[in-house]
Design an enzyme around this catalytic site. Sequence first.
Site, mmCIF file in Angstrom:
data_model
loop_
_atom_site.group_PDB
_atom_site.id
_atom_site.type_symbol
_atom_site.label_atom_id
_atom_site.label_comp_id
_atom_site.label_asym_id
_atom_site.label_seq_id
_atom_site.Cartn_x
_atom_site.Cartn_y
_atom_site.Cartn_z
ATOM 1 N N GLU A 24 30.861 38.999 46.469
ATOM 2 C CA GLU A 24 30.375 39.604 45.101
ATOM 3 C C GLU A 24 31.414 39.249 44.215
ATOM 4 O O GLU A 24 32.537 39.006 44.586
ATOM 5 C CB GLU A 24 30.246 41.192 45.123
ATOM 6 C CG GLU A 24 29.173 41.753 46.034
ATOM 7 C CD GLU A 24 29.285 43.150 46.298
ATOM 8 O OE1 GLU A 24 28.672 43.876 45.242
ATOM 9 O OE2 GLU A 24 29.883 43.695 47.189
ATOM 10 N N LYS A 26 33.927 39.827 41.064
ATOM 11 C CA LYS A 26 34.932 40.853 40.726
ATOM 12 C C LYS A 26 34.748 40.980 39.198
ATOM 13 O O LYS A 26 35.171 40.086 38.678
ATOM 14 C CB LYS A 26 36.372 40.524 41.216
ATOM 15 C CG LYS A 26 37.387 41.687 40.912
ATOM 16 C CD LYS A 26 38.682 41.283 41.892
ATOM 17 C CE LYS A 26 39.467 42.588 41.436
ATOM 18 N NZ LYS A 26 40.053 42.741 39.892
ATOM 19 N N ARG A 47 38.099 55.890 36.036
ATOM 20 C CA ARG A 47 38.902 55.861 37.430
ATOM 21 C C ARG A 47 40.485 56.646 36.985
ATOM 22 O O ARG A 47 40.974 57.046 38.001
ATOM 23 C CB ARG A 47 39.286 54.652 37.832
ATOM 24 C CG ARG A 47 40.260 54.383 39.141
ATOM 25 C CD ARG A 47 40.386 53.132 39.730
ATOM 26 N NE ARG A 47 40.475 51.943 38.921
ATOM 27 C CZ ARG A 47 40.389 50.740 38.739
ATOM 28 N NH1 ARG A 47 39.848 50.362 39.913
ATOM 29 N NH2 ARG A 47 40.844 49.913 38.026
ATOM 30 N N GLU A 81 31.281 48.811 37.691
ATOM 31 C CA GLU A 81 32.048 48.522 36.483
ATOM 32 C C GLU A 81 31.225 48.546 35.180
ATOM 33 O O GLU A 81 30.296 48.151 35.099
ATOM 34 C CB GLU A 81 32.527 47.151 36.565
ATOM 35 C CG GLU A 81 33.523 46.861 37.524
ATOM 36 C CD GLU A 81 34.865 47.357 37.339
ATOM 37 O OE1 GLU A 81 35.281 47.188 36.149
ATOM 38 O OE2 GLU A 81 35.423 48.045 38.171
ATOM 39 N N LYS A 192 33.139 41.418 51.567
ATOM 40 C CA LYS A 192 33.192 42.888 52.151
ATOM 41 C C LYS A 192 32.378 42.707 53.528
ATOM 42 O O LYS A 192 31.388 42.032 53.496
ATOM 43 C CB LYS A 192 32.160 43.875 51.275
ATOM 44 C CG LYS A 192 32.964 44.297 49.995
ATOM 45 C CD LYS A 192 32.102 45.225 49.422
ATOM 46 C CE LYS A 192 32.476 45.535 47.890
ATOM 47 N NZ LYS A 192 31.635 46.429 47.390
ATOM 48 N N LYS A 216 41.083 36.178 44.264
ATOM 49 C CA LYS A 216 41.623 36.028 42.698
ATOM 50 C C LYS A 216 41.312 34.572 42.243
ATOM 51 O O LYS A 216 41.779 33.678 43.039
ATOM 52 C CB LYS A 216 42.917 36.350 42.345
ATOM 53 C CG LYS A 216 43.314 37.956 42.682
ATOM 54 C CD LYS A 216 42.459 38.838 41.647
ATOM 55 C CE LYS A 216 43.331 39.026 40.506
ATOM 56 N NZ LYS A 216 42.900 40.065 39.557
#
Length: 279
Positions: A24, A26, A47, A81, A192, A216
């Site tokens: 997925e 980020k 959060r 998000e 994942k 990243k």
Amino acid sequence: DDLLKFNKQIKDQIGDSNLSYMLELKIDGASIAIIYEDGKLAKAVTRGNGVVGEDVTHNILKVKDIPHTIPYKNKIEFRGEIYMPNKVFEKLNSQGANFANPRNAAAGTMRQMDSSIVVKRSLATFIYAIPNPLDHNLRTHTETLEFIKNQGFQVNPLARHIHNIEEALPIINDFISQRENLDYEIDGAVLKVNDITTYEDIGYTVKFPKFMIAYKFPEEIASTELLDIFPTIGRTGRVTYNAKLSPVRLAGTTVSAATLHNADYVRERQINIGDVVEV
């Protein structure tokens, strides 16, 4: 190398007979957790510091793609998000706002006491997780994403189910090539393990689950003109030289200044006012 090492560790722990992954994007936004009770939106929190978040229920109700009611009646939490589309961010800043990047703009908007501001700024969301999915009879991450979608949430359409680690890198490179064309900021990909029933066997570190890894993206580099070099004096009297740059968009942020460290740094690299520099 890190992906291959991660894959080997997973195989060593659970074997590879049914091993597959979800890959997925980020999303570079503000994290949100939304709780529903008896099918109705009951609470939304940021959060925060990871333990205590900020109650933003009054604002989440004004985000167009968040359902106020869902078909599922058990108490359940959704995580994802919240982001500001790039076009909205650019329009706001052109009208005099001074946000550094879309993530800060989204987070700042969610903290507003006046919910009408949230409506005007057209925030959007991608939901990607449910804590304790097995409690809701969700045994794989693909099932979880389908369930989330069926409850009326937005799931990122670029999420991919892959069957081995060799499939991951070409898709990640495809994500990177699409980055400039998306209307939201991304800063990496997340891999994942798809089978949620293996998570307890795979385990956790002190801070992170070991059944997922973030990839990243490479740093973005942009070219721009060096307009000026100016010093700043620290409280100890130390001189630091800085570059004033023609503003350039980089990784979701408008950059107009950078440090040049010290005089030797400037001399060695022959940095001059009027140069085109890479940032």
